[in-house]
Design a protein around this motif. Sequence first.
Motif, PDB file in Angstrom:
ATOM      1  N   GLN A   8      73.035 -38.342 -31.984  1.00  0.00           N
ATOM      2  CA  GLN A   8      72.749 -37.531 -33.160  1.00  0.00           C
ATOM      3  C   GLN A   8      72.128 -36.200 -32.749  1.00  0.00           C
ATOM      4  O   GLN A   8      72.388 -35.164 -33.391  1.00  0.00           O
ATOM      5  CB  GLN A   8      71.844 -38.279 -34.134  1.00  0.00           C
ATOM      6  N   PHE A   9      71.324 -36.194 -31.662  1.00  0.00           N
ATOM      7  CA  PHE A   9      70.758 -34.939 -31.173  1.00  0.00           C
ATOM      8  C   PHE A   9      71.856 -34.084 -30.562  1.00  0.00           C
ATOM      9  O   PHE A   9      71.897 -32.863 -30.778  1.00  0.00           O
ATOM     10  CB  PHE A   9      69.659 -35.205 -30.147  1.00  0.00           C
ATOM     11  N   ARG A  10      72.760 -34.707 -29.796  1.00  0.00           N
ATOM     12  CA  ARG A  10      73.876 -33.952 -29.227  1.00  0.00           C
ATOM     13  C   ARG A  10      74.703 -33.288 -30.331  1.00  0.00           C
ATOM     14  O   ARG A  10      75.080 -32.123 -30.221  1.00  0.00           O
ATOM     15  CB  ARG A  10      74.764 -34.876 -28.399  1.00  0.00           C
ATOM     16  N   ASP A  11      74.993 -34.053 -31.388  1.00  0.00           N
ATOM     17  CA  ASP A  11      75.782 -33.505 -32.483  1.00  0.00           C
ATOM     18  C   ASP A  11      75.044 -32.358 -33.164  1.00  0.00           C
ATOM     19  O   ASP A  11      75.648 -31.317 -33.500  1.00  0.00           O
ATOM     20  CB  ASP A  11      76.102 -34.593 -33.505  1.00  0.00           C
ATOM     21  N   ALA A  12      73.734 -32.532 -33.402  1.00  0.00           N
ATOM     22  CA  ALA A  12      72.948 -31.474 -34.031  1.00  0.00           C
ATOM     23  C   ALA A  12      72.921 -30.227 -33.156  1.00  0.00           C
ATOM     24  O   ALA A  12      73.024 -29.091 -33.651  1.00  0.00           O
ATOM     25  CB  ALA A  12      71.527 -31.971 -34.300  1.00  0.00           C
ATOM     26  N   LEU A  13      72.808 -30.438 -31.843  1.00  0.00           N
ATOM     27  CA  LEU A  13      72.770 -29.320 -30.911  1.00  0.00           C
ATOM     28  C   LEU A  13      74.097 -28.572 -30.903  1.00  0.00           C
ATOM     29  O   LEU A  13      74.131 -27.329 -30.885  1.00  0.00           O
ATOM     30  CB  LEU A  13      72.438 -29.846 -29.511  1.00  0.00           C
ATOM     31  N   LEU A  14      75.197 -29.316 -30.925  1.00  0.00           N
ATOM     32  CA  LEU A  14      76.519 -28.679 -30.941  1.00  0.00           C
ATOM     33  C   LEU A  14      76.718 -27.843 -32.201  1.00  0.00           C
ATOM     34  O   LEU A  14      77.394 -26.799 -32.162  1.00  0.00           O
ATOM     35  CB  LEU A  14      77.611 -29.742 -30.839  1.00  0.00           C
ATOM     36  N   SER A  15      76.140 -28.278 -33.305  1.00  0.00           N
ATOM     37  CA  SER A  15      76.253 -27.512 -34.547  1.00  0.00           C
ATOM     38  C   SER A  15      75.299 -26.324 -34.577  1.00  0.00           C
ATOM     39  O   SER A  15      75.538 -25.344 -35.302  1.00  0.00           O
ATOM     40  CB  SER A  15      75.964 -28.423 -35.754  1.00  0.00           C
ATOM     41  N   PHE A  50      73.207 -33.159 -22.308  1.00  0.00           N
ATOM     42  CA  PHE A  50      74.126 -32.244 -21.633  1.00  0.00           C
ATOM     43  C   PHE A  50      73.545 -31.801 -20.281  1.00  0.00           C
ATOM     44  O   PHE A  50      73.686 -30.653 -19.867  1.00  0.00           O
ATOM     45  CB  PHE A  50      74.432 -31.025 -22.509  1.00  0.00           C
ATOM     46  N   ASP A  51      72.859 -32.753 -19.617  1.00  0.00           N
ATOM     47  CA  ASP A  51      72.291 -32.547 -18.291  1.00  0.00           C
ATOM     48  C   ASP A  51      71.211 -31.468 -18.253  1.00  0.00           C
ATOM     49  O   ASP A  51      70.974 -30.854 -17.210  1.00  0.00           O
ATOM     50  CB  ASP A  51      73.384 -32.214 -17.266  1.00  0.00           C
ATOM     51  N   CYS A  52      70.543 -31.233 -19.370  1.00  0.00           N
ATOM     52  CA  CYS A  52      69.435 -30.279 -19.437  1.00  0.00           C
ATOM     53  C   CYS A  52      68.264 -30.916 -20.181  1.00  0.00           C
ATOM     54  O   CYS A  52      68.460 -31.791 -21.032  1.00  0.00           O
ATOM     55  CB  CYS A  52      69.843 -29.004 -20.183  1.00  0.00           C
ATOM     56  N   LEU A  53      67.053 -30.452 -19.869  1.00  0.00           N
ATOM     57  CA  LEU A  53      65.876 -30.857 -20.630  1.00  0.00           C
ATOM     58  C   LEU A  53      65.663 -29.878 -21.772  1.00  0.00           C
ATOM     59  O   LEU A  53      65.774 -28.657 -21.592  1.00  0.00           O
ATOM     60  CB  LEU A  53      64.644 -30.896 -19.730  1.00  0.00           C
ATOM     61  N   TRP A  54      65.328 -30.430 -22.960  1.00  0.00           N
ATOM     62  CA  TRP A  54      65.167 -29.603 -24.149  1.00  0.00           C
ATOM     63  C   TRP A  54      63.765 -29.734 -24.714  1.00  0.00           C
ATOM     64  O   TRP A  54      63.073 -30.719 -24.485  1.00  0.00           O
ATOM     65  CB  TRP A  54      66.189 -30.025 -25.218  1.00  0.00           C
ATOM     66  N   ARG A  55      63.347 -28.724 -25.466  1.00  0.00           N
ATOM     67  CA  ARG A  55      62.055 -28.736 -26.147  1.00  0.00           C
ATOM     68  C   ARG A  55      62.262 -28.188 -27.551  1.00  0.00           C
ATOM     69  O   ARG A  55      63.242 -27.472 -27.829  1.00  0.00           O
ATOM     70  CB  ARG A  55      61.030 -27.871 -25.405  1.00  0.00           C
ATOM     71  N   SER A  56      61.335 -28.549 -28.440  1.00  0.00           N
ATOM     72  CA  SER A  56      61.361 -27.957 -29.775  1.00  0.00           C
ATOM     73  C   SER A  56      60.193 -26.973 -29.871  1.00  0.00           C
ATOM     74  O   SER A  56      59.481 -26.741 -28.890  1.00  0.00           O
ATOM     75  CB  SER A  56      61.258 -29.037 -30.851  1.00  0.00           C
ATOM     76  N   ASP A  71      75.432 -21.230 -30.897  1.00  0.00           N
ATOM     77  CA  ASP A  71      76.499 -20.310 -31.297  1.00  0.00           C
ATOM     78  C   ASP A  71      77.797 -20.598 -30.553  1.00  0.00           C
ATOM     79  O   ASP A  71      78.889 -20.354 -31.080  1.00  0.00           O
ATOM     80  CB  ASP A  71      76.074 -18.857 -31.040  1.00  0.00           C
ATOM     81  N   ASP A  72      77.674 -21.112 -29.319  1.00  0.00           N
ATOM     82  CA  ASP A  72      78.836 -21.313 -28.452  1.00  0.00           C
ATOM     83  C   ASP A  72      78.883 -22.775 -28.008  1.00  0.00           C
ATOM     84  O   ASP A  72      78.221 -23.163 -27.050  1.00  0.00           O
ATOM     85  CB  ASP A  72      78.726 -20.362 -27.242  1.00  0.00           C
ATOM     86  N   ARG A  73      79.683 -23.590 -28.680  1.00  0.00           N
ATOM     87  CA  ARG A  73      79.776 -25.016 -28.360  1.00  0.00           C
ATOM     88  C   ARG A  73      80.243 -25.256 -26.929  1.00  0.00           C
ATOM     89  O   ARG A  73      79.807 -26.199 -26.266  1.00  0.00           O
ATOM     90  CB  ARG A  73      80.747 -25.708 -29.321  1.00  0.00           C
ATOM     91  N   GLU A  74      81.118 -24.396 -26.445  1.00  0.00           N
ATOM     92  CA  GLU A  74      81.674 -24.594 -25.108  1.00  0.00           C
ATOM     93  C   GLU A  74      80.613 -24.463 -24.026  1.00  0.00           C
ATOM     94  O   GLU A  74      80.779 -24.973 -22.924  1.00  0.00           O
ATOM     95  CB  GLU A  74      82.824 -23.621 -24.857  1.00  0.00           C
ATOM     96  N   LEU A  75      79.525 -23.793 -24.336  1.00  0.00           N
ATOM     97  CA  LEU A  75      78.421 -23.718 -23.374  1.00  0.00           C
ATOM     98  C   LEU A  75      77.928 -25.105 -23.019  1.00  0.00           C
ATOM     99  O   LEU A  75      77.564 -25.389 -21.878  1.00  0.00           O
ATOM    100  CB  LEU A  75      77.278 -22.888 -23.964  1.00  0.00           C
ATOM    101  N   LEU A  76      77.921 -26.019 -23.992  1.00  0.00           N
ATOM    102  CA  LEU A  76      77.436 -27.376 -23.773  1.00  0.00           C
ATOM    103  C   LEU A  76      78.524 -28.315 -23.263  1.00  0.00           C
ATOM    104  O   LEU A  76      78.208 -29.342 -22.658  1.00  0.00           O
ATOM    105  CB  LEU A  76      76.861 -27.936 -25.072  1.00  0.00           C
ATOM    106  N   ARG A 107      74.008 -22.924 -18.957  1.00  0.00           N
ATOM    107  CA  ARG A 107      73.481 -23.878 -19.929  1.00  0.00           C
ATOM    108  C   ARG A 107      72.013 -24.191 -19.655  1.00  0.00           C
ATOM    109  O   ARG A 107      71.197 -24.268 -20.577  1.00  0.00           O
ATOM    110  CB  ARG A 107      74.300 -25.154 -19.887  1.00  0.00           C
ATOM    111  N   ALA A 108      71.674 -24.379 -18.371  1.00  0.00           N
ATOM    112  CA  ALA A 108      70.289 -24.694 -18.015  1.00  0.00           C
ATOM    113  C   ALA A 108      69.349 -23.551 -18.397  1.00  0.00           C
ATOM    114  O   ALA A 108      68.226 -23.782 -18.881  1.00  0.00           O
ATOM    115  CB  ALA A 108      70.196 -24.990 -16.524  1.00  0.00           C
TER     116      ALA A 108
END
Length: 365
Positions: free
Chosen positions: A286-293, A66-72, A296-301, A310-311
């Motif tokens: 699969q990561f996008r789907d997990a992130l959307l779930s 979603f055009d952002c870098l993510w970390r765990s 709290d706010d799917r529309e943010l992504l 979002r960033a």
Amino acid sequence: MSASSVLTVSDDLPLVTARPVHSGKVRSVYFLRPEDSRRLIEERGYAVAPHSDLAIMVISDRLSAFDCLWRSHNYHGVPAKGAALNAIAAHWFSTFDAQGLTPHHLLEMPHPMVWIVRQARPVMIEAIARRYITGSLWRAYARGERLVGGVRLSDGLEQFQRLPELLFTPSTKGVIRNVPGVPETDDAPLAPAVLREHHKAFALHDEGQLDACVSALHSGFEVIEDSLAARGDLLVDTKFEFGIAPSRSGGEELIYMDEVGTPDSSRIWRRDDWEAGHPREHSKEQFRDALLSWVDDRELLLDSRRMEERAIYARNHAVPDEFFLDLSNTYVAQAENILGASLPVIDRPRDAMLDLLNEQFGLVR
């Protein structure tokens, strides 16, 4: 896999370059000096025009979605991601060579996370090919849109259905300015008629080069699709990027750039899941789907107008480790399935890359 094997910073190698390093979402590009390009072409026997300019591409394990870098919580990158993507794309490029397809930019992979490539003038198009109706295509169709990629879709299509023909749905690569009908934003959808009329704005000399891109998209997709099908996988959609490079005959030629056929740039399903009506993602989706779930706010992504918000969210929120580890398992499994061999385990990749680029290529300052 230990955190020491994960490479997140890839633009700080002390290499001799002609201009500043370009650091993208996943790869960093080191543009070599003309004298080093000429030397390596001769020493390594690269089959390119002798005046070609070369570059070093270093892939990282960073994860962009979603055009952002993510970390765990414990990982700033996905373990083994870079090596898996490099190996898969290199395999497809080699397959393209064997089948006489359009040339590509990859010359050598001396380390699992390093490519030697030839530079090219990028075509400013994300060339997206779609075989099944899912993702953003399905969302648009469900809203009532029927004209996609210059092809009018019929009513009554169902989600996940195989399309009657391969769709080419181009979008902008970067911001294209002052072209009627093209929004001045990255990744803006392109109407084929607009693309054809204003081809020069996208770094294409003539319509023949555009036709060559479309032809290469179809042939590349079909080669990957057929190979995956033999393993029980479906290539759902993917993207290609192209460039214009000097040819050995003295003119110019279209080439594939970036990566091809990886689970980072493609949707891949298991055929038996699809036939059962419940396809599961075996790719970055699969990561996008997990992130959307998870959010709290799917529309943010999903809402492009909320990119700044979002960033900030991505910087301030660590996702569960299992999101990264599950994706790592997917990348490694896809790579080993396609290659028919195990991926190497890489510890302290930065040190190993520097040693190699110094000893074998003479590029370290």
